[in-house]
Design an enzyme around this catalytic site. Structure first.
Site, mmCIF file in Angstrom:
data_model
loop_
_atom_site.group_PDB
_atom_site.id
_atom_site.type_symbol
_atom_site.label_atom_id
_atom_site.label_comp_id
_atom_site.label_asym_id
_atom_site.label_seq_id
_atom_site.Cartn_x
_atom_site.Cartn_y
_atom_site.Cartn_z
ATOM 1 C CD1 TRP A 73 48.600 52.581 47.685
ATOM 2 C CD2 TRP A 73 50.197 53.390 46.335
ATOM 3 N NE1 TRP A 73 49.685 51.740 47.764
ATOM 4 C CE2 TRP A 73 50.679 52.217 46.951
ATOM 5 C CE3 TRP A 73 51.034 54.077 45.445
ATOM 6 C CZ2 TRP A 73 51.955 51.704 46.705
ATOM 7 C CZ3 TRP A 73 52.301 53.578 45.201
ATOM 8 C CH2 TRP A 73 52.752 52.402 45.826
ATOM 9 C CB ILE A 121 28.209 53.841 38.493
ATOM 10 C CG1 ILE A 121 27.271 53.026 39.410
ATOM 11 C CG2 ILE A 121 28.432 53.087 37.188
ATOM 12 C CD1 ILE A 121 27.715 51.629 39.725
ATOM 13 C CG HIS A 126 48.183 56.921 37.495
ATOM 14 N ND1 HIS A 126 46.956 56.621 38.018
ATOM 15 C CD2 HIS A 126 48.195 58.276 37.331
ATOM 16 C CE1 HIS A 126 46.251 57.743 38.162
ATOM 17 N NE2 HIS A 126 46.981 58.755 37.759
ATOM 18 C CG LEU A 148 40.672 36.554 31.765
ATOM 19 C CD1 LEU A 148 39.432 36.458 32.659
ATOM 20 C CD2 LEU A 148 41.846 37.082 32.606
ATOM 21 C CG ASP A 169 38.868 55.811 42.408
ATOM 22 O OD1 ASP A 169 39.785 56.450 41.845
ATOM 23 O OD2 ASP A 169 37.943 56.355 43.030
ATOM 24 N N GLY A 170 41.888 55.001 43.287
ATOM 25 C CA GLY A 170 42.704 55.275 44.468
ATOM 26 C C GLY A 170 44.198 55.366 44.211
ATOM 27 C CD GLU A 219 32.952 61.064 32.188
ATOM 28 O OE1 GLU A 219 33.534 59.978 32.355
ATOM 29 O OE2 GLU A 219 31.933 61.193 31.485
HETATM 30 C C1 IPE Z 1 36.773 56.282 37.761
HETATM 31 O O1 IPE Z 1 37.618 56.871 38.693
HETATM 32 C C2 IPE Z 1 37.507 56.010 36.494
HETATM 33 C C3 IPE Z 1 38.569 55.028 36.579
HETATM 34 C C4 IPE Z 1 38.868 54.262 37.595
HETATM 35 C C5 IPE Z 1 39.338 54.871 35.382
HETATM 36 P P1 IPE Z 1 37.634 58.450 38.929
HETATM 37 O O2 IPE Z 1 38.591 58.703 40.025
HETATM 38 O O3 IPE Z 1 37.875 59.164 37.656
HETATM 39 O O4 IPE Z 1 36.133 58.724 39.398
HETATM 40 P P2 IPE Z 1 35.526 59.951 40.187
HETATM 41 O O5 IPE Z 1 36.022 61.183 39.511
HETATM 42 O O6 IPE Z 1 36.024 59.883 41.601
HETATM 43 O O7 IPE Z 1 34.040 59.769 40.117
HETATM 44 C C1 IPE Z 2 42.199 55.664 39.407
HETATM 45 O O1 IPE Z 2 42.893 56.304 40.410
HETATM 46 C C2 IPE Z 2 42.931 55.672 38.096
HETATM 47 C C3 IPE Z 2 42.369 56.572 37.079
HETATM 48 C C4 IPE Z 2 41.254 57.232 37.199
HETATM 49 C C5 IPE Z 2 43.105 56.730 35.854
HETATM 50 P P1 IPE Z 2 42.761 57.866 40.639
HETATM 51 O O2 IPE Z 2 43.815 58.545 39.823
HETATM 52 O O3 IPE Z 2 41.378 58.318 40.410
HETATM 53 O O4 IPE Z 2 43.127 57.999 42.179
HETATM 54 P P2 IPE Z 2 42.433 58.897 43.261
HETATM 55 O O5 IPE Z 2 40.975 58.568 43.245
HETATM 56 O O6 IPE Z 2 42.693 60.314 42.869
HETATM 57 O O7 IPE Z 2 43.107 58.516 44.531
HETATM 58 MG MG MG Z 3 39.732 58.520 41.597
#
Ligand code: IPE
Ligand code: IPE
Ligand code: MG
Length: 257
Positions: free
Chosen positions: A25, A195, A37, A131, A20-21, A67
């Site tokens: 970033w 989660i 991404h 792996l 995530d993030g 989602e």
């Molecule tokens: C969880 O991240 C899904 C992935 C990393 C693919 P999200 O950014 O979608 O989760 P929420 O919306 O903050 O819970």
């Molecule tokens: C996780 O990063 C990747 C996916 C969910 C596809 P995010 O796109 O959720 O990045 P933030 O949480 O918005 O920074």
């Molecule tokens: Mg996110």
């Protein structure tokens, strides 16, 4: 922590990561989220290399949740294209490094082109043993449990099994990842502590590790820090600490005989 426990320090066999993030970033650099991404895909490569080097057996990466379809159309389409191009570009390298690729999730949601590419990559790498890399795409933990329940219900309807044969073991055997040990360690980057409908069943006894690092910045050192933290944990599985120490002692004695 006792000396005894230190002696028990092990690498996790299975690590699951909520990557995530990426969006934040990119935004912090004044760039579109999709730029994040793309940078995230590079961090994936580093994580795979690290896992192979450390002898981790399974690495499960949450790439796209059920989602995430609700995100802006343009972001979803870039993510799909990225998934496709990374698959095409990286699969021979994965194969060369003996990595077995598996995609978990509801693949019926993907274009036919992408489904074919996934099947091809899985077939090519099926016999690899260094792996197992599970990519969770269009994955949701609730979906996983539902699809397992449906399969068992179907077998009951066909009179192949009795209702009483729906047990934790038979349900688990129909879930994604049934062929692998459950994750020992769950890492979530990006600062959130949730989660997000990832492996709900399989994470029942995983150690949870949350860090603020945004996924594109998650490098080997960050991965090593997560492992070091994990290795200091005492996994009690419902037992008392004393019972656990006794069990370790007995195992050590047996090994010494
Ligand atoms: C969880 O991240 C899904 C992935 C990393 C693919 P999200 O950014 O979608 O989760 P929420 O919306 O903050 O819970
Ligand atoms: C996780 O990063 C990747 C996916 C969910 C596809 P995010 O796109 O959720 O990045 P933030 O949480 O918005 O920074
Ligand atoms: Mg996110």
């Amino acid at each position: 922590m006792s000396e005894l426990h230190v002696a028990q320090v092990r690498m996790p066999k299975h690590v699951a990561i909520i990557m995530d993030g990426n969006g934040r970033w990119a935004e912090s650099r004044g760039k579109p989220r999709t730029f994040g991404h793309k940078a995230g895909a590079e961090a994936v490569r580093a994580a795979i290399t690290f896992a192979r080097k450390k002898g981790i057996e399974s690495l499960t990466l949450f790439a796209f949740s059920s989602e995430n379809w609700n995100r802006p159309e343009q972001e979803v389409s870039v993510l799909m294209e990225l998934f496709m191009s990374v698959l095409k570009r990286e699969v021979s390298k994965l194969n060369k490094h003996e990595v077995r690729l598996k995609v978990i999730g509801d693949r019926a949601g993907f274009s036919e082109r992408l489904q074919k590419q996934i099947a091809k990559a899985e077939q090519l790498t099926a016999a690899n043993r260094a792996l197992t890399l599970n990519i969770a795409a269009n994955y949701g933990g609730r979906w996983d449990i539902c699809q397992a329940a449906q399969r068992l219900a179907e077998r009951v309807a066909q009179q192949q099994i009795a209702v009483t044969e729906i047990t934790e073991a038979t349900l688990a055997s129909e879930l994604e990842l049934a062929d692998q040990a459950p994750p020992d360690l769950l890492i979530r980057t990006g600062g959130e502590q949730r989660i997000s409908n990832f492996l709900l069943w399989q994470l029942a006894y995983a150690e949870l590790y949350f860090c603020d690092i945004l996924w594109p910045d998650f490098n080997e050192n960050a991965f090593a820090a997560a492992i070091a933290d994990y290795s200091c944990r005492e996994r009690r599985f419902g037992l008392t600490s004393a019972q656990l120490q006794q069990a370790i002692l007995e195992t050590d004695q047996k090994a010494g005989e």
